[in-house]
Design a protein around this motif. Structure first.
Motif, PDB file in Angstrom:
ATOM      1  N   ASP A 126       0.213 -14.657 -13.219  1.00 26.15           N
ATOM      2  CA  ASP A 126       0.757 -15.351 -14.392  1.00 26.15           C
ATOM      3  C   ASP A 126      -0.403 -15.737 -15.311  1.00 26.15           C
ATOM      4  O   ASP A 126      -1.107 -16.726 -15.074  1.00 26.15           O
ATOM      5  CB  ASP A 126       1.519 -16.597 -13.936  1.00 26.15           C
ATOM      6  CG  ASP A 126       2.272 -17.276 -15.061  1.00 26.15           C
ATOM      7  OD1 ASP A 126       1.804 -17.233 -16.210  1.00 26.15           O
ATOM      8  OD2 ASP A 126       3.331 -17.878 -14.789  1.00 26.15           O
ATOM      9  N   ALA A 127      -0.590 -14.960 -16.371  1.00 21.78           N
ATOM     10  CA  ALA A 127      -1.729 -15.173 -17.266  1.00 21.78           C
ATOM     11  C   ALA A 127      -1.694 -16.551 -17.918  1.00 21.78           C
ATOM     12  O   ALA A 127      -2.737 -17.194 -18.105  1.00 21.78           O
ATOM     13  CB  ALA A 127      -1.752 -14.081 -18.331  1.00 21.78           C
ATOM     14  N   SER A 135      -8.676 -22.969 -18.238  1.00 19.23           N
ATOM     15  CA  SER A 135      -9.283 -23.094 -19.561  1.00 19.23           C
ATOM     16  C   SER A 135     -10.193 -24.314 -19.650  1.00 19.23           C
ATOM     17  O   SER A 135      -9.877 -25.392 -19.136  1.00 19.23           O
ATOM     18  CB  SER A 135      -8.195 -23.183 -20.631  1.00 19.23           C
ATOM     19  OG  SER A 135      -8.761 -23.489 -21.884  1.00 19.23           O
ATOM     20  N   LYS A 136     -11.306 -24.155 -20.352  1.00 18.07           N
ATOM     21  CA  LYS A 136     -12.206 -25.280 -20.588  1.00 18.07           C
ATOM     22  C   LYS A 136     -11.613 -26.279 -21.569  1.00 18.07           C
ATOM     23  O   LYS A 136     -12.073 -27.418 -21.662  1.00 18.07           O
ATOM     24  CB  LYS A 136     -13.549 -24.777 -21.136  1.00 18.07           C
ATOM     25  CG  LYS A 136     -14.333 -23.898 -20.161  1.00 18.07           C
ATOM     26  CD  LYS A 136     -15.631 -23.428 -20.781  1.00 18.07           C
ATOM     27  CE  LYS A 136     -16.415 -22.549 -19.824  1.00 18.07           C
ATOM     28  NZ  LYS A 136     -17.680 -22.049 -20.438  1.00 18.07           N
ATOM     29  N   LYS A 143      -4.305 -30.782 -16.105  1.00  9.27           N
ATOM     30  CA  LYS A 143      -4.342 -29.778 -15.039  1.00  9.27           C
ATOM     31  C   LYS A 143      -3.856 -30.366 -13.717  1.00  9.27           C
ATOM     32  O   LYS A 143      -3.122 -29.715 -12.968  1.00  9.27           O
ATOM     33  CB  LYS A 143      -5.763 -29.227 -14.895  1.00  9.27           C
ATOM     34  CG  LYS A 143      -6.232 -28.422 -16.100  1.00  9.27           C
ATOM     35  CD  LYS A 143      -7.675 -27.981 -15.937  1.00  9.27           C
ATOM     36  CE  LYS A 143      -8.175 -27.251 -17.172  1.00  9.27           C
ATOM     37  NZ  LYS A 143      -9.597 -26.844 -17.042  1.00  9.27           N
ATOM     38  N   VAL A 144      -4.267 -31.589 -13.423  1.00 10.79           N
ATOM     39  CA  VAL A 144      -3.816 -32.252 -12.195  1.00 10.79           C
ATOM     40  C   VAL A 144      -2.303 -32.440 -12.222  1.00 10.79           C
ATOM     41  O   VAL A 144      -1.615 -32.213 -11.223  1.00 10.79           O
ATOM     42  CB  VAL A 144      -4.536 -33.605 -12.015  1.00 10.79           C
ATOM     43  CG1 VAL A 144      -3.854 -34.442 -10.937  1.00 10.79           C
ATOM     44  CG2 VAL A 144      -5.991 -33.380 -11.659  1.00 10.79           C
ATOM     45  N   ALA A 145      -1.768 -32.852 -13.370  1.00 14.14           N
ATOM     46  CA  ALA A 145      -0.319 -33.037 -13.494  1.00 14.14           C
ATOM     47  C   ALA A 145       0.416 -31.724 -13.275  1.00 14.14           C
ATOM     48  O   ALA A 145       1.481 -31.679 -12.629  1.00 14.14           O
ATOM     49  CB  ALA A 145       0.017 -33.615 -14.867  1.00 14.14           C
ATOM     50  N   ARG A 173     -16.848 -21.975 -12.626  1.00 11.13           N
ATOM     51  CA  ARG A 173     -16.191 -20.957 -11.797  1.00 11.13           C
ATOM     52  C   ARG A 173     -14.770 -20.699 -12.285  1.00 11.13           C
ATOM     53  O   ARG A 173     -14.127 -21.563 -12.852  1.00 11.13           O
ATOM     54  CB  ARG A 173     -16.164 -21.418 -10.336  1.00 11.13           C
ATOM     55  CG  ARG A 173     -17.536 -21.695  -9.748  1.00 11.13           C
ATOM     56  CD  ARG A 173     -17.445 -22.445  -8.430  1.00 11.13           C
ATOM     57  NE  ARG A 173     -16.864 -23.778  -8.597  1.00 11.13           N
ATOM     58  CZ  ARG A 173     -16.638 -24.624  -7.593  1.00 11.13           C
ATOM     59  NH1 ARG A 173     -16.937 -24.266  -6.353  1.00 11.13           N
ATOM     60  NH2 ARG A 173     -16.116 -25.819  -7.827  1.00 11.13           N
ATOM     61  N   ARG A 174     -14.281 -19.497 -12.024  1.00  9.39           N
ATOM     62  CA  ARG A 174     -12.905 -19.149 -12.366  1.00  9.39           C
ATOM     63  C   ARG A 174     -11.958 -19.686 -11.298  1.00  9.39           C
ATOM     64  O   ARG A 174     -12.325 -19.764 -10.116  1.00  9.39           O
ATOM     65  CB  ARG A 174     -12.747 -17.631 -12.508  1.00  9.39           C
ATOM     66  CG  ARG A 174     -13.599 -17.033 -13.640  1.00  9.39           C
ATOM     67  CD  ARG A 174     -13.480 -15.517 -13.676  1.00  9.39           C
ATOM     68  NE  ARG A 174     -12.121 -15.120 -14.004  1.00  9.39           N
ATOM     69  CZ  ARG A 174     -11.647 -14.972 -15.243  1.00  9.39           C
ATOM     70  NH1 ARG A 174     -12.442 -15.219 -16.273  1.00  9.39           N
ATOM     71  NH2 ARG A 174     -10.415 -14.587 -15.463  1.00  9.39           N
ATOM     72  N   ILE A 175     -10.745 -20.014 -11.702  1.00  9.98           N
ATOM     73  CA  ILE A 175      -9.787 -20.629 -10.783  1.00  9.98           C
ATOM     74  C   ILE A 175      -9.476 -19.729  -9.589  1.00  9.98           C
ATOM     75  O   ILE A 175      -9.415 -20.195  -8.445  1.00  9.98           O
ATOM     76  CB  ILE A 175      -8.486 -21.031 -11.532  1.00  9.98           C
ATOM     77  CG1 ILE A 175      -7.515 -21.729 -10.588  1.00  9.98           C
ATOM     78  CG2 ILE A 175      -7.845 -19.833 -12.212  1.00  9.98           C
ATOM     79  CD1 ILE A 175      -7.992 -23.036 -10.036  1.00  9.98           C
TER      80      ILE A 175
END
Length: 263
Positions: A126-127, A135-136, A143-145, A173-175
């Motif tokens: 899922d892009a 994303s920065k 993101k946590v939510a 780092r990438r996810i």
């Protein structure tokens, strides 16, 4: 990874083994401490200063974290700071890995590594989700939510704890990379080698069972499979365990033929 870091990692694992099984809050405290140290250059420099003695580092850990973390957490932080690391970045990675290993122990029989691999595959497919988590530009709180909404009661508390940490502390780092690494650390703590198996189509149960017997006999450990479907391999399978690669894919064989013809 430098030799100093390899020895430091061995030292922190020995300290963890000596402490015995820790509870999940200790893992949470270690990961939270990692984020604090990552965000505080002066603290990071002081804890990785090879000229500072153990008493100085112990005092610093107590001053910064004492009263906020469990005694087991403080002991592990002091142990990590007392090691010699190849770089400050390796020190952060080592602390993070220590938190993952505590989470694996605290989870018991729950296959947190399997949940992390499953979540990684969901993100990779899922892009928009990958962008939202990686994303920065997105805030850590958002993101946590999102992690809480996606995992919530569906995943083990240790899984949610780790993913929450990773989206707050990417450190360049990438996810997907972070999730795979975390899963491999947890699998190792549970006594597994991780085999990443790439095939053009999903493998059936019989194929996986044969691979498990063959690779387990070669590795001398149980095998945890991270299965990836990639039509680009055309046929056959590509297996990677650590730095070892067994490439029996059709794409690889065709590449070999092309190179021979070109030569």
């Amino acid at each position: 990874m430098g030799s100093a870091t390899r020895e430091a990692l061995a030292g922190t694992r020995a300290e963890l083994a000596a402490l015995g099984r820790a509870e999940l809050p200790v893992a949470g405290d270690l990961l939270a401490a990692t984020r604090v140290i990552a965000a505080t250059p002066q603290l990071r420099t002081a804890l990785t200063d090879n000229e500072a003695d153990l008493a100085q580092k112990t005092e610093l850990v107590q001053r910064v974290f004492g009263g906020r973390v469990a005694p087991a957490t403080a002991s592990l932080l002091v142990s990590a700071a007392s090691q010699r690391w190849s770089s400050a970045a390796d020190f952060l990675d080592g602390l993070e890995e220590l938190g993952f290993r505590v989470a694996a122990d605290a989870a018991g029989e729950v296959e947190v590594d399997g949940e992390l691999y499953a979540f990684q595959r969901t993100v990779a497919s899922d892009a928009e989700l990958e962008l939202a988590l990686g994303s920065k530009l997105g805030s850590p709180e958002a993101k946590v939510a999102l992690v809480e909404r996606l995992l919530g009661s569906k995943a083990a508390p240790a899984t949610t704890l780790i993913v929450r940490h990773l989206v707050q502390s990417p450190r360049g780092r990438r996810i997907g990379e972070m999730l795979r690494h975390a899963a491999s650390v947890l699998a190792d703590q549970r006594g597994f080698d991780v085999a990443t198996v790439t095939s053009a189509a999903p493998l059936n149960d019989d194929q996986i069972a044969r691979l498990e017997r063959t690779l387990g006999a070669q590795a001398g450990r149980r095998i945890r499979f991270d299965a990836i479907v990639d039509p680009a391999v055309l046929g056959g399978v590509r297996v990677q365990i650590g730095d070892d690669v067994i490439d029996g894919s059709v794409a690889s064989r065709l590449s070999d033929v092309r190179q021979k013809l070109a030569g």
